[in-house]
Write a protein that holds these residues in place. Structure first.
Motif, PDB file in Angstrom:
ATOM      1  N   GLN A 105     -22.258 -33.643 -14.774  1.00  0.00           N
ATOM      2  CA  GLN A 105     -22.573 -34.185 -13.462  1.00  0.00           C
ATOM      3  C   GLN A 105     -24.081 -34.148 -13.237  1.00  0.00           C
ATOM      4  OE1 GLN A 105     -22.518 -31.647  -9.850  1.00  0.00           O
ATOM      5  NE2 GLN A 105     -20.882 -30.510 -10.870  1.00  0.00           N
ATOM      6  N   THR A 106     -24.551 -35.008 -12.364  1.00  0.00           N
ATOM      7  CA  THR A 106     -25.969 -35.039 -12.028  1.00  0.00           C
ATOM      8  C   THR A 106     -26.276 -33.933 -11.028  1.00  0.00           C
ATOM      9  OG1 THR A 106     -26.090 -37.421 -12.388  1.00  0.00           O
ATOM     10  CG2 THR A 106     -27.842 -36.432 -11.071  1.00  0.00           C
ATOM     11  N   PHE A 116     -25.868 -29.025  -6.635  1.00  0.00           N
ATOM     12  CA  PHE A 116     -24.815 -29.617  -7.446  1.00  0.00           C
ATOM     13  C   PHE A 116     -23.715 -30.168  -6.537  1.00  0.00           C
ATOM     14  CE2 PHE A 116     -23.531 -25.236  -6.779  1.00  0.00           C
ATOM     15  CZ  PHE A 116     -22.153 -25.281  -6.616  1.00  0.00           C
ATOM     16  N   SER A 117     -22.828 -30.935  -7.135  1.00  0.00           N
ATOM     17  CA  SER A 117     -21.710 -31.523  -6.399  1.00  0.00           C
ATOM     18  C   SER A 117     -20.431 -30.753  -6.727  1.00  0.00           C
ATOM     19  CB  SER A 117     -21.537 -32.992  -6.772  1.00  0.00           C
ATOM     20  OG  SER A 117     -22.709 -33.721  -6.503  1.00  0.00           O
ATOM     21  N   SER A 118     -19.566 -30.639  -5.730  1.00  0.00           N
ATOM     22  CA  SER A 118     -18.358 -29.853  -5.914  1.00  0.00           C
ATOM     23  C   SER A 118     -17.181 -30.509  -5.199  1.00  0.00           C
ATOM     24  CB  SER A 118     -18.579 -28.431  -5.368  1.00  0.00           C
ATOM     25  OG  SER A 118     -17.377 -27.694  -5.354  1.00  0.00           O
ATOM     26  N   SER A 119     -16.007 -30.324  -5.781  1.00  0.00           N
ATOM     27  CA  SER A 119     -14.792 -30.761  -5.089  1.00  0.00           C
ATOM     28  C   SER A 119     -14.331 -29.694  -4.107  1.00  0.00           C
ATOM     29  CB  SER A 119     -13.685 -31.041  -6.109  1.00  0.00           C
ATOM     30  OG  SER A 119     -13.418 -29.881  -6.880  1.00  0.00           O
ATOM     31  N   GLU A 120     -14.890 -28.492  -4.238  1.00  0.00           N
ATOM     32  CA  GLU A 120     -14.529 -27.358  -3.375  1.00  0.00           C
ATOM     33  C   GLU A 120     -15.570 -27.180  -2.276  1.00  0.00           C
ATOM     34  OE1 GLU A 120     -13.811 -22.503  -3.692  1.00  0.00           O
ATOM     35  OE2 GLU A 120     -13.977 -23.743  -5.501  1.00  0.00           O
ATOM     36  N   ASP A 157     -21.880 -40.770  -8.356  1.00  0.00           N
ATOM     37  CA  ASP A 157     -20.970 -41.576  -9.165  1.00  0.00           C
ATOM     38  C   ASP A 157     -19.630 -40.877  -9.404  1.00  0.00           C
ATOM     39  OD1 ASP A 157     -22.174 -39.597 -10.629  1.00  0.00           O
ATOM     40  OD2 ASP A 157     -22.307 -40.771 -12.486  1.00  0.00           O
ATOM     41  N   SER A 158     -19.413 -39.713  -8.792  1.00  0.00           N
ATOM     42  CA  SER A 158     -18.164 -38.972  -8.962  1.00  0.00           C
ATOM     43  C   SER A 158     -17.479 -38.843  -7.611  1.00  0.00           C
ATOM     44  CB  SER A 158     -18.435 -37.584  -9.549  1.00  0.00           C
ATOM     45  OG  SER A 158     -19.089 -37.681 -10.799  1.00  0.00           O
ATOM     46  N   PRO A 159     -16.511 -39.726  -7.312  1.00  0.00           N
ATOM     47  CA  PRO A 159     -15.904 -39.747  -5.978  1.00  0.00           C
ATOM     48  C   PRO A 159     -15.151 -38.481  -5.609  1.00  0.00           C
ATOM     49  CG  PRO A 159     -14.718 -41.180  -7.518  1.00  0.00           C
ATOM     50  CD  PRO A 159     -15.963 -40.756  -8.215  1.00  0.00           C
ATOM     51  N   HIS A 160     -14.711 -37.688  -6.610  1.00  0.00           N
ATOM     52  CA  HIS A 160     -13.976 -36.464  -6.284  1.00  0.00           C
ATOM     53  C   HIS A 160     -14.902 -35.289  -5.981  1.00  0.00           C
ATOM     54  CE1 HIS A 160     -14.887 -36.077 -10.529  1.00  0.00           C
ATOM     55  NE2 HIS A 160     -14.621 -34.781 -10.456  1.00  0.00           N
TER      56      HIS A 160
END
Length: 203
Positions: A105-106, A116-120, A157-160
Motif C-alpha cells: 500500500q502507499t 498509512f491506510s487501514s480497514s480498521e 487506490d484501495s477502496p477497502h
C-alpha cells in the motif's frame, strides 16, 4: 544543527510499503518489542544486527560516493551483492516473505512516523506494533507506534482501506531511523535527477 536534524526527521516520502500492524494492550506496549518477540517465539537478533551494520555502512558509502565516486560505486555494488546472499538466509527470508505476501500500500514514510491506510478504525492514542518492508529496496523496519491523529488515507487506490492513520514511532532504534533517513534522501535525490533529465531532454 538542530534545524537540520528536525528537517531530516520531518521529511516524508510517498512509498509503496508491505505493512503488518497489530494493536497492543498497554501491558504489551510497556513490556517492549523484545519481550513480545520472545513470547511469540520470534528470534530476530540477526535481523537487528544486520540492520545496525547496514545503517553504519550506508552512511559510510554515502560519504565515500561523495568524495570518491568510482570507489564508492564499487563498494555499493559489493554491498548489493552481499545483500542478495544475506536475503537468502532462511530466517530473514521467511521474515521478509511473510510481509511481501501482503498486498503493498502507499504510505507517507518519515524517520519519526508514517501515515498509512487501514480497514480498521484505530483511535487516537492506540498503541501499535508495526513491521514494514519498503518495496523499492526491501528495507525492513520494526517499531512500536502510537496513533497521533486520523487523516485522509494515502492509499486512495484501495477502496477497502478507508481510514487514514498517522502514527509516531516509539523507541525506533537509531540504526533503523538512519536507514529510513538514508532511504528517503536517496529517493528524493533520484526524483530530482529524473526531473533534471526531463528538463534537459525538453530543451
Amino acid at each position: 544543527m538542530s534545524n537540520n536534524l528536525e528537517n531530516r526527521r520531518s521529511f516524508r516520502v510517498s512509498e509503496s510499503v508491505y505493512l503488518k500492524v497489530d494493536k497492543l494492550t498497554e501491558e504489551e506496549f510497556a513490556a517492549g518489542i523484545d519481550h513480545r518477540n520472545l513470547r511469540l517465539g520470534i528470534n530476530d537478533n540477526a535481523q537487528s544486527m544486520l540492520v545496525d551494520i547496514e545503517a553504519r555502512l550506508s552512511e559510510a558509502m554515502y560519504l565515500l560516493n561523495s568524495e570518491h565516486g568510482a570507489l564508492g560505486r564499487c563498494i555499493t555494488l559489493m554491498n548489493d551483492k552481499m545483500n542478495i546472499v544475506i536475503d537468502e538466509l532462511p530466517a530473514l527470508r521467511e521474515n521478509k516473505a511473510s510481509l511481501a505476501s501482503l498486498p503493498p500500500q502507499t504510505c507517507d514514510v518519515g524517520a519519526d512516523g508514517m501515515v498509512f491506510s487501514s480497514s480498521e478504525p484505530f483511535a487516537v492514542g492506540d498503541k501499535l506494533h508495526m513491521r514494514f518492508l519498503l518495496s523499492t529496496d526491501s528495507r525492513y523496519a520494526e517499531s512500536f507506534a502510537q496513533v497521533l491523529r486520523l487523516t485522509d488515507p494515502p492509499a486512495t487506490d484501495s477502496p477497502h482501506l478507508t481510514h487514514g492513520i498517522a502514527v509516531e514511532f516509539v523507541n525506533l532504534p537509531v540504526a533503523q531511523r538512519e536507514i529510513l533517513i538514508q532511504h528517503m534522501f536517496n529517493r528524493e535525490s533520484e526524483t530530482l535527477r529524473m526531473r533534471r533529465l526531463e528538463i534537459e531532454s525538453a530543451q
